[in-house]
Enzyme design. Structure first.
Site, PDB file in Angstrom:
ATOM      1  N   GLU A 107      -3.430  -9.590   3.787  1.00  8.63           N
ATOM      2  CA  GLU A 107      -4.331  -9.361   5.234  1.00  8.63           C
ATOM      3  C   GLU A 107      -5.256 -10.284   5.453  1.00  8.63           C
ATOM      4  OE1 GLU A 107      -3.413  -7.242   2.849  1.00  8.63           O
ATOM      5  OE2 GLU A 107      -2.834  -5.446   3.533  1.00  8.63           O
ATOM      6  N   GLU A 118       0.784  -1.156  -0.169  1.00 11.72           N
ATOM      7  CA  GLU A 118       0.206   0.000  -0.028  1.00 11.72           C
ATOM      8  C   GLU A 118       0.975   1.215  -0.024  1.00 11.72           C
ATOM      9  OE1 GLU A 118      -2.312  -1.714   3.342  1.00 11.72           O
ATOM     10  OE2 GLU A 118      -4.100  -1.175   2.363  1.00 11.72           O
TER      11      GLU A 118
HETATM   12  N1  3HC Z   1       4.464  -6.989  11.784  1.00  9.05           N
HETATM   13  C1  3HC Z   1       5.322  -7.536  12.789  1.00  9.05           C
HETATM   14  N2  3HC Z   1       5.944  -8.253  13.007  1.00  9.05           N
HETATM   15  C2  3HC Z   1       6.351  -8.822  11.789  1.00  9.05           C
HETATM   16  C3  3HC Z   1       5.695  -8.819  10.533  1.00  9.05           C
HETATM   17  C4  3HC Z   1       4.856  -7.492  10.779  1.00  9.05           C
HETATM   18  N3  3HC Z   1       4.167  -7.293   9.604  1.00  9.05           N
HETATM   19  N4  3HC Z   1       6.151  -9.598   9.696  1.00  9.05           N
HETATM   20  C5  3HC Z   1       6.976 -10.520  10.092  1.00  9.05           C
HETATM   21  N5  3HC Z   1       7.249 -10.016  11.546  1.00  9.05           N
HETATM   22  C6  3HC Z   1       8.094 -10.777  12.626  1.00  9.05           C
HETATM   23  C7  3HC Z   1       7.920 -12.288  12.867  1.00  9.05           C
HETATM   24  O1  3HC Z   1       6.966 -12.119  13.964  1.00  9.05           O
HETATM   25  C8  3HC Z   1       9.058 -12.513  13.186  1.00  9.05           C
HETATM   26  O2  3HC Z   1       9.344 -12.231  14.545  1.00  9.05           O
HETATM   27  P1  3HC Z   1      10.290 -13.170  15.652  1.00  9.05           P
HETATM   28  O3  3HC Z   1      11.546 -13.307  14.755  1.00  9.05           O
HETATM   29  O4  3HC Z   1      10.063 -12.455  16.832  1.00  9.05           O
HETATM   30  O5  3HC Z   1       9.371 -14.327  15.817  1.00  9.05           O
HETATM   31  C9  3HC Z   1      10.185 -11.840  12.231  1.00  9.05           C
HETATM   32  O6  3HC Z   1       9.532 -10.526  12.120  1.00  9.05           O
HETATM   33  C10 3HC Z   1      10.682 -12.535  11.031  1.00  9.05           C
HETATM   34  O7  3HC Z   1       9.638 -13.007  10.486  1.00  9.05           O
HETATM   35  P2  3HC Z   1       9.417 -14.513   9.836  1.00  9.05           P
HETATM   36  O8  3HC Z   1      10.232 -15.445  10.802  1.00  9.05           O
HETATM   37  O9  3HC Z   1       8.091 -14.853   9.388  1.00  9.05           O
HETATM   38  O10 3HC Z   1      10.544 -14.266   8.626  1.00  9.05           O
HETATM   39  P3  3HC Z   1      10.468 -14.886   7.279  1.00  9.05           P
HETATM   40  O11 3HC Z   1      11.754 -14.552   6.433  1.00  9.05           O
HETATM   41  O12 3HC Z   1      10.360 -16.294   7.346  1.00  9.05           O
HETATM   42  O13 3HC Z   1       9.106 -14.167   6.591  1.00  9.05           O
HETATM   43  C11 3HC Z   1       7.695 -12.668   5.560  1.00  9.05           C
HETATM   44  C12 3HC Z   1       9.107 -12.801   6.256  1.00  9.05           C
HETATM   45  C13 3HC Z   1       7.445 -13.088   4.380  1.00  9.05           C
HETATM   46  C14 3HC Z   1       7.676 -10.875   5.717  1.00  9.05           C
HETATM   47  C15 3HC Z   1       6.644 -12.980   6.949  1.00  9.05           C
HETATM   48  O14 3HC Z   1       6.951 -12.720   8.116  1.00  9.05           O
HETATM   49  C16 3HC Z   1       5.201 -12.480   6.789  1.00  9.05           C
HETATM   50  O15 3HC Z   1       4.581 -13.321   6.029  1.00  9.05           O
HETATM   51  N6  3HC Z   1       4.790 -11.340   7.706  1.00  9.05           N
HETATM   52  C17 3HC Z   1       3.447 -10.850   7.660  1.00  9.05           C
HETATM   53  C18 3HC Z   1       3.121 -10.071   6.323  1.00  9.05           C
HETATM   54  C19 3HC Z   1       1.712  -9.624   6.175  1.00  9.05           C
HETATM   55  O16 3HC Z   1       0.776 -10.228   6.756  1.00  9.05           O
HETATM   56  N7  3HC Z   1       1.568  -8.216   6.366  1.00  9.05           N
HETATM   57  C20 3HC Z   1       0.324  -7.627   6.252  1.00  9.05           C
HETATM   58  C21 3HC Z   1       0.278  -7.079   7.687  1.00  9.05           C
HETATM   59  S1  3HC Z   1      -1.152  -6.609   7.878  1.00  9.05           S
HETATM   60  C22 3HC Z   1      -1.340  -4.949   7.155  1.00  9.05           C
HETATM   61  O17 3HC Z   1      -0.262  -4.527   6.744  1.00  9.05           O
HETATM   62  C23 3HC Z   1      -2.405  -4.174   7.223  1.00  9.05           C
HETATM   63  C24 3HC Z   1      -2.544  -2.886   6.256  1.00  9.05           C
HETATM   64  O18 3HC Z   1      -3.376  -3.137   5.144  1.00  9.05           O
HETATM   65  C25 3HC Z   1      -2.952  -1.856   7.030  1.00  9.05           C
END
Ligand code: 3HC
Ligand code: NAI
Length: 695
Positions: free
Chosen positions: A129, A109
Site C-alpha cells: 500500500e 489482509e
Molecule cells: N486494482 C485495480 N486494478 C488493478 C489492481 C488493483 N489492485 N492491480 C492491478 N490492476 C490492473 C492494472 O491496472 C492492469 O490494468 P490494465 O490492463 O487495464 O492496464 C491490470 O490489472 C493488470 O495489471 P498489471 O499490468 O500490473 O499486471 P502484472 O501482471 O504486471 O502485475 C500485479 C500484477 C503484481 C498484481 C500488479 O498489478 C500490482 O502490483 N498491482 C497492485 C497491487 C497493490 O498495490 N495492491 C494493494 C492495493 S491497495 C489495498 O489493497 C488497500 C487495502 O489495504 C485496503
C-alpha cells in the site's frame, strides 16, 4: 452470489472461488461474495471447512485501486472491508486461504482473516500500500504483526516489498507450502480438520510498549532516509507499533484513522496517478488495434561505451542474445570489462548468483565488424553523439540488417528523421533513448520519426516491457520530452545562482522538496562539457529560450566539467563526494557584476517556483506541439528518468495539485519581471480555469 465469486463442493469442503480478472481485485461484490460463501458454510451441516481460492493467474492483488478516487470524490462509499473480514474471521468453521500468484494489500489482509493460509512455492505475499501512498486499511497493520511479529510487519508495510512463499512460511504468515495442485492441497489441509484459529486472538509475537517504540523509531528513521518525504510509511509503522498498547478492535479503528488521512492526502492521489500512468503510457492513441509487436529474439548494439554496454546488459538480462560491436579491440575489451565489473558487483551484493551472471555474460557476443547483425531483430546504435557518424553507421546497418529489423538510435538530441534518411527503410528507424546507467534506469523514451511505422512503434514499446522498463512515446523534437524540459529547468537554476542564490541553496531547495538530485549537481554528473555542447547545438538549431551565454560557460572554459574532472559546480574528492566551492561563489559574483545582474536573496519557495514552473511550462508546450501525447506521459518520464518524486505525481500532476490558475498567475508576474522566457504556454492559459490540463 454474483459471478465474481462462485462456490462448489469437494466432499464436505466448500470451495469459494474468486473470479474477477485480471487480478481478482476486491472490487465491489468480491469481498461480499467471499463472506456470503463463508456464511453459507456456517449453516450447512454437510460442510466442515471452507477453502477460498482465486481463479486465473492469481489470488487477490488487493483492493480495487480504481475505487479510491471515487471514494475521495464522494462518488463511492468508504471501504467496508473490516466488517466483512471480521465476518470471515468469526466463521465457526475453519477457513483456509489458498494462495497462488500474489496476495497483495487487501488480498493478504483477506488471507489473514482466514484461519490458515496455504500457498504454492511461486506465490508472493505483501502489503504494498505504501507504494500507493496508503497504509494497509483492512487490518493488515494489526493481523500481520500477530502472525509474523512486529519487525517483519514493519519491514513489509513500511517498504511495501512482497516476500516469497518460503519467507512467508518461515515468518508464520503461511502455514504450509503446497506442491502440485493448489486446490487439492488446500482441500487436503481442510480435511485434516484444523481447529478454528483467529489471527486476532494471537498475541505470542506482539511486543511490549518499550520494545515496540524502539522498533518504531528505528523503522521511522530508516523510512525518513530511504523514502524521504513520504508520509504513508511512517503511518504504517505507527499503526503497527500501536499493537503494543491497543487491543485488536481499537487497533483496527486507529489503523482506519491513519488510512483515511493517507487516502484523502495528496501523496496517495499522486502515487495512484503514477500507478495507472505507468500502465496508460503503453496505450498509444491512434495506433490501430490490429498492429502487433514483432518478436525480438536477437539483438545487436553498436558502440560499447557507457550506454552501449548498459544496453547490451539490458538485453542479456532479459535473456536475449546480443552482438556488441566496437571499432577497435581496445574499446571492445574496455566495454566488456565494465560489463563484467557490473555483473561482479551484482554478485557481490547478492542480487545475482555467479551462475546467472555468467549466463548473462555468455549472451553478449563481442565483434569488431557486423558479424551476426543480419540475424538481429533489433539493432540499437550507441556511438558518439555526432550526426555524420550516426548517419554513416545507419547506412552500414541498412546494408547488413535483415528486412523488417528495427533500427534504433540512442541519440539524446539528434533528429531521428535525419538519421533515418541515411537508410532506404525509414519506416523501421526510431529512437530508443535509454537513460544512464541503462541497465538500472527504468525509463525508455521511444522516439518516432515522421516515417516510423506503427509496427516499429509497437515493437519498441513492447521492448520496454521485455526489458522491465517503462516505455514512453515521444515525438521527434530536440531533447525529446525529458531533456527538452530539463533545459528551461536548469536555465532557471543557473539564473537563480547568477542573481544571488548559492549553488547549494538551489540544489537543496529542490532535494528538500523531493527531487533525487539538485539540477546543478546533475550538471556535474552528466558533464558540464556535455551540457555546453548540447546548448551550442540548441542555439545552432534556433531552439527558443536558449540564452547565448550563461555562467556555466565560465565553468566550461576553466575545464570544470563536473565529477569527471574533480570540479564543476562543486568540488569532488577522490570518492566523488561533493562539497561547495567558494571559488565558484567568487566567480559567479564576478560574472554577475560584469553582466550587471542585480543581486538579492531568495526563499526556497521562490527557487521552487522558478525552477518547477519553468519545467511545467515547457511540458505544456510539448503537449501543444504534440511531442508528448498526454500530460501523464510527461509525468512518467520525469518520475522514472529524472528523479522527480513519485509522491508528487510528476510535473504536470503537481501543477494540477497546486492549481493551474495559481501557476499561470505566478508565471504572468514572472513574465512582467523577466520577459519572454516566462510567457505562459497557451495550453496552460486555456487549462487554468478548469484546473485540469485541457489535452
Ligand atoms: N486494482 C485495480 N486494478 C488493478 C489492481 C488493483 N489492485 N492491480 C492491478 N490492476 C490492473 C492494472 O491496472 C492492469 O490494468 P490494465 O490492463 O487495464 O492496464 C491490470 O490489472 C493488470 O495489471 P498489471 O499490468 O500490473 O499486471 P502484472 O501482471 O504486471 O502485475 C500485479 C500484477 C503484481 C498484481 C500488479 O498489478 C500490482 O502490483 N498491482 C497492485 C497491487 C497493490 O498495490 N495492491 C494493494 C492495493 S491497495 C489495498 O489493497 C488497500 C487495502 O489495504 C485496503
Ligand atoms: P561513449 O563515448 O561512452 O561511447 C561511444 C562508443 O561508441 C565508444 O566506445 C566508441 O568507440 C564507439 N563507436 C564509435 N563509432 C563506432 C562505430 N562506427 N562502430 C562501433 N562503435 C563505435 O558514449 P555514450 O555516453 O555511451 O553515448 C552514446 C550515445 O548515447 C550518444 O548518442 C549519447 O548522446 C547517447 N546517450 C548518452 C547518455 C549518457 O548519459 N552518457 C544518456 C542517454 C543517451
Amino acid at each position: 452470489m454474483s459471478d465474481l465469486v462462485t462456490t462448489s463442493r469437494q466432499g464436505s469442503v466448500l470451495v469459494v472461488t474468486i473470479n474477477n480478472p485480471p487480478v481478482n481485485a476486491l472490487s465491489p461484490g468480491v469481498p461480499e461474495g467471499i463472506a456470503a460463501g463463508v456464511r453459507s458454510a456456517a449453516s450447512d451441516e454437510g460442510i466442515h471447512a471452507v477453502v477460498v481460492i482465486g481463479a486465473g493467474r492469481t489470488f487477490i492483488a488487493g483492493a480495487d485501486i480504481r475505487e479510491f478516487g471515487r471514494i475521495v470524490s464522494g462518488e463511492a462509499p468508504p471501504l467496508n472491508l473490516n466488517e466483512i473480514l471480521s465476518e470471515i474471521e468469526n466463521s465457526p468453521k475453519p477457513v483456509i486461504m489458498a494462495i497462488h500468484g500474489t496476495a497483495l494489500g487487501g488480498g493478504l489482509e483477506t488471507a489473514m482473516a482466514g484461519h490458515y493460509r496455504v500457498a504454492v512455492a511461486s506465490a508472493k505475499v505483501g502489503q504494498p500500500e505504501v507504494k500507493l501512498g496508503l497504509i494497509p486499511g483492512a487490518g493488515g497493520t494489526q493481523r500481520l504483526p500477530r502472525l509474523a511479529g512486529i519487525e517483519t510487519a514493519m519491514q513489509m508495510c513500511a517498504f511495501g516489498e512482497p516476500v516469497s512463499a518460503a519467507e512467508a512460511l518461515a515468518s508464520g504468515i503461511v502455514d504450509r507450502l503446497i506442491e502440485g495442485d493448489l486446490l487439492t492441497g488446500a482441500v487436503a489441509f481442510a480435511n485434516e480438520h484444523p481447529p478454528v484459529r483467529r489471527t486476532r486472538d494471537l498475541s505470542g509475537k506482539l511486543l511490549g510498549a518499550v520494545a515496540a517504540e524502539s522498533l518504531k523509531s528505528l523503522f521511522q528513521d530508516s523510512c525518513r532516509k530511504k523514502l524521504k518525504g513520504q508520509t504513508a510509511p511512517l503511518a504504517a509503522v505507527e499503526a503497527i507499533a500501536a499493537t503494543a498498547r491497543l487491543d485488536f478492535d481499537a487497533g483496527i479503528k486507529y489503523e482506519a484513522t491513519l488510512f483515511n488521512e493517507c487516502l484523502f492526502g495528496t501523496q496517495s492521489k499522486a502515487l495512484i496517478h503514477v500507478f495507472f500512468g505507468e500502465r496508460a503510457v503503453a496505450r498509444i492513441p491512434g495506433l490501430p488495434k490490429e498492429v502487433q509487436p514483432l518478436p525480438l529474439r536477437r539483438a545487436a548494439v553498436v558502440g560499447a561505451g557507457t550506454m552501449g554496454g548498459g544496453i547490451a546488459m539490458c538485453f542479456a538480462n532479459a535473456g536475449i542474445p546480443v552482438v556488441l560491436k566496437e571499432t577497435t579491440q581496445g574499446a571492445l575489451d574496455h566495454g566488456l570489462a565494465s560489463i563484467r565489473r557490473n555483473y561482479e558487483t551484482s554478485v557481490k551484493r547478492g542480487r545475482l548468483t555467479a551462475e546467472a551472471a555468467a549466463q548473462r555474460l555468455d549472451l553478449i557476443k563481442p565483434v569488431l565488424r557486423y558479424e551476426g547483425f543480419d540475424e538481429a531483430d533489433i539493432v540499437v546504435e550507441a556511438v558518439f553523439e555526432e550526426l555524420a557518424l550516426k548517419k554513416h553507421v545507419f547506412s552500414d546497418l541498412d546494408a547488413v540488417a535483415r528486412d523488417g529489423a528495427i533500427l534504433a538510435t540512442n541519440t539524446s538530441t539528434l533528429d531521428i528523421d535525419e538519421i533515418a534518411s541515411a537508410t532506404k527503410r525509414p519506416e523501421w528507424v526510431l529512437g530508443t533513448h535509454f537513460f544512464s546507467p541503462a541497465n538500472v534506469m527504468r525509463l525508455l523514451e521511444v522516439v518516432r520519426g515522421k516515417a516510423t511505422s506503427p509496427t516499429a512503434i509497437a515493437t519498441a514499446m513492447e521492448l520496454g516491457k521485455t526489458l522491465k522498463k517503462v516505455g514512453v512515446l515521444s515525438g521527434n523534437a530536440f531533447g525529446f520530452i525529458g531533456n527538452r524540459m530539463f533545459g528551461p529547468y536548469r536555465h532557471e537554476a543557473i539564473r537563480l545562482v547568477e542573481e544571488g542564490a548559492s549553488v547549494s541553496q538551489v540544489d537543496q531547495a529542490l532535494t528538500d522538496w523531493g527531487m533525487a538530485m539538485g539540477p546543478l549537481a546533475v550538471g556535474d554528473l552528466a558533464g558540464v562539457d556535455v551540457a555546453w555542447r548540447v546548448r551550442q547545438e540548441a542555439i545552432r538549431l534556433g531552439i527558443p529560450h536558449i540564452e547565448a551565454s550563461s555562467f556555466e560557460d565560465e565553468l566550461f572554459v576553466r575545464g570544470r566539467y563536473g565529477q569527471k574532472s574533480g570540479a564543476g559546480w562543486y568540488l569532488y574528492d577522490e570518492n566523488r563526494k561533493a562539497s561547495p566551492d567558494p571559488e565558484v561563489e567568487r566567480l559567479v559574483r564576478e560574472y554577475a557584476a560584469c553582466q550587471g545582474i542585480p543581486q538579492r536573496t531568495f526563499s526556497h519557495t521562490e527557487i521552487l517556483e522558478r525552477t518547477l514552473f519553468a519545467l511545467i511550462n515547457e511540458g505544456a508546450r510539448l503537449l501543444e506541439e504534440g511531442i508528448a501525447l498526454r500530460p501523464v506521459d510527461i509525468d512518467i518520464v520525469y518520475v522514472n528518468g529524472y528523479g522527480f518524486p513519485a509522491w508528487r505525481g510528476g510535473p504536470m500532476h503537481y501543477a494540477e495539485t497546486l492549481g493551474l490558475q495559481r501557476v499561470t498567475d505566478r508565471m504572468r508576474a514572472l513574465y512582467d519581471e523577466f520577459g519572454p522566457f516566462w510567457k505562459p504556454a497557451a495550453l496552460l492559459e486555456q487549462s487554468a480555469k478548469a484546473g485540469r490540463w485541457n489535452s
